[in-house]
Design an enzyme around this catalytic site. Sequence first.
Site, PDB file in Angstrom:
ATOM      1  N   ASP A   1       5.837  -6.976   2.681  1.00  0.00           N
ATOM      2  CA  ASP A   1       5.089  -7.287   1.691  1.00  0.00           C
ATOM      3  C   ASP A   1       5.733  -7.692   0.259  1.00  0.00           C
ATOM      4  O   ASP A   1       6.238  -6.595  -0.248  1.00  0.00           O
ATOM      5  CB  ASP A   1       3.815  -6.120   1.578  1.00  0.00           C
ATOM      6  CG  ASP A   1       2.602  -6.663   1.121  1.00  0.00           C
ATOM      7  OD1 ASP A   1       2.481  -8.045   0.942  1.00  0.00           O
ATOM      8  OD2 ASP A   1       1.757  -5.880   1.002  1.00  0.00           O
TER       9      ASP A   1
ATOM     10  N   SER B   1       0.934  -1.273  -0.052  1.00  0.00           N
ATOM     11  CA  SER B   1      -0.054  -0.067   0.036  1.00  0.00           C
ATOM     12  C   SER B   1       0.967   1.422  -0.005  1.00  0.00           C
ATOM     13  O   SER B   1       0.487   2.347  -0.363  1.00  0.00           O
ATOM     14  CB  SER B   1      -1.030  -0.139   1.030  1.00  0.00           C
ATOM     15  OG  SER B   1      -0.276  -0.402   2.453  1.00  0.00           O
TER      16      SER B   1
ATOM     17  N   GLU C   1      -8.984  -9.934   3.500  1.00  0.00           N
ATOM     18  CA  GLU C   1      -9.501  -8.447   3.221  1.00  0.00           C
ATOM     19  C   GLU C   1     -10.815  -8.439   2.574  1.00  0.00           C
ATOM     20  O   GLU C   1     -11.044  -9.090   1.653  1.00  0.00           O
ATOM     21  CB  GLU C   1      -8.466  -8.061   2.432  1.00  0.00           C
ATOM     22  CG  GLU C   1      -8.712  -6.526   1.772  1.00  0.00           C
ATOM     23  CD  GLU C   1      -7.545  -5.677   1.342  1.00  0.00           C
ATOM     24  OE1 GLU C   1      -6.594  -5.890   1.356  1.00  0.00           O
ATOM     25  OE2 GLU C   1      -7.703  -4.598   0.719  1.00  0.00           O
TER      26      GLU C   1
HETATM   27  O1  KIV Z   1      -0.461  -3.658   1.535  1.00  0.00           O
HETATM   28  C1  KIV Z   1      -1.078  -3.332   2.611  1.00  0.00           C
HETATM   29  O2  KIV Z   1      -1.017  -2.411   3.254  1.00  0.00           O
HETATM   30  C2  KIV Z   1      -1.869  -4.668   2.746  1.00  0.00           C
HETATM   31  C3  KIV Z   1      -2.950  -4.471   4.135  1.00  0.00           C
HETATM   32  C4  KIV Z   1      -4.069  -3.512   3.432  1.00  0.00           C
HETATM   33  C5  KIV Z   1      -3.402  -5.644   4.312  1.00  0.00           C
HETATM   34  O3  KIV Z   1      -1.687  -5.707   2.182  1.00  0.00           O
END
Ligand code: KIV
Length: 278
Positions: free
Chosen positions: A86, A48, A185
Site C-alpha cells: 500500500d 492500516s 471501501e
Molecule cells: O490499509 C488498508 O488496510 C486498506 C484496506 C482497508 C483496504 O486500505
Amino acid sequence: MDRKKVTLAELMQKKENGQKITMMTAYDYPTGSLVDQAGIDTILVGDSLGMVVLGYDSTVPVTMDEMIHHCKAVRRGVERAFIIGDMPFMSYQVNIEKAVENAGRFIKEAGCDSVKLEGGSAMAPVLSAIVKAGIPVCAHIGLTPQTATMLSGFKVQGKDVESARKLSESARDLEAAGAFMIVMECIPDLLAAKITKELRIPTIGIGAGKECDGQVLVYHDLVGLFERFTPKFVKQYLNLSPRIKTALIQFKTEVENGSFPGPEHTFTMKEEETGKIE
Ligand code: KIV
C-alpha cells in the site's frame, strides 16, 4: 493445496468464472505465513499498519520506509498469495516521477507483486505511469482513509446520485488507466454491485456489500486484536485480545509464585558437577 504463486491472470479468471477473490491484510512474517497457509488469494500490506500495529491515530503519518520494512517481513512468510504493497500518503501525490520511484521500491526492495493507491479519476495519470513502468496497480475508491479530512471524516461515500456517479466514473477511469483491481471501501451495496458489473477488472469490497468480486478485512479486526474501535463492516471471527491478556496475567502470576519455570522447562546438570565450577 496448490502452492503455485497466484497470478494476475488467475485473479481475472476468478471474476470471469464468478468465483470470489479473498484478500487479507498482513504486516509481519507470522501473519503473512498464516494468511498464506489459509489459502487467501491476495495479501494487502495495508497502510492500516499505522493504526493497528504502529499506534498512530490515522494512516497519514505512515512513511515509505515503514511500509517497505513491513512488506519485506510479510514477503518472507509468503509462498503463494499475491502481495500488494500500500503506497502511503504523499508517496504518490507529489509528482509522477516520485510516484513511479516509490512504487518501484515496493517491487525491488520489498519483493511485493504490486502496489495500491487511493483516489479517484484524478489519480488515473499517476496510476497509468506506474503501470507503464511495469508495476501492477490496485486502485482504492470510496472512503479513502488517507484523505478522510477532505471527505469530512470516516463516512459512507456515494450515497447521493451525484457522488455515486462520480465514483462510477472514477472506477471506469482507473480501469482505463490500467488498474488490475479496485478496492471499494464504505459505499452502498447497490452502487458497488453496479460498478462490479460494469468493470472488466475485479472489485474487492470492504463495507461495500456482497456483490463485489471479492472481500478484504483488516487482520487485526478479524482476530480481535484492535480494541480502539470496530467499524460496522467488520466481522470479528475471533476475540484474541482478552485471551492474550489472560495468558499474560497467568505468566506474571506463575513467575511471581515460582510455579514457572517447572522441571519440564529446565535444563539440569549433575549436582556434583556444580562444585567444579569456579
Ligand atoms: O490499509 C488498508 O488496510 C486498506 C484496506 C482497508 C483496504 O486500505
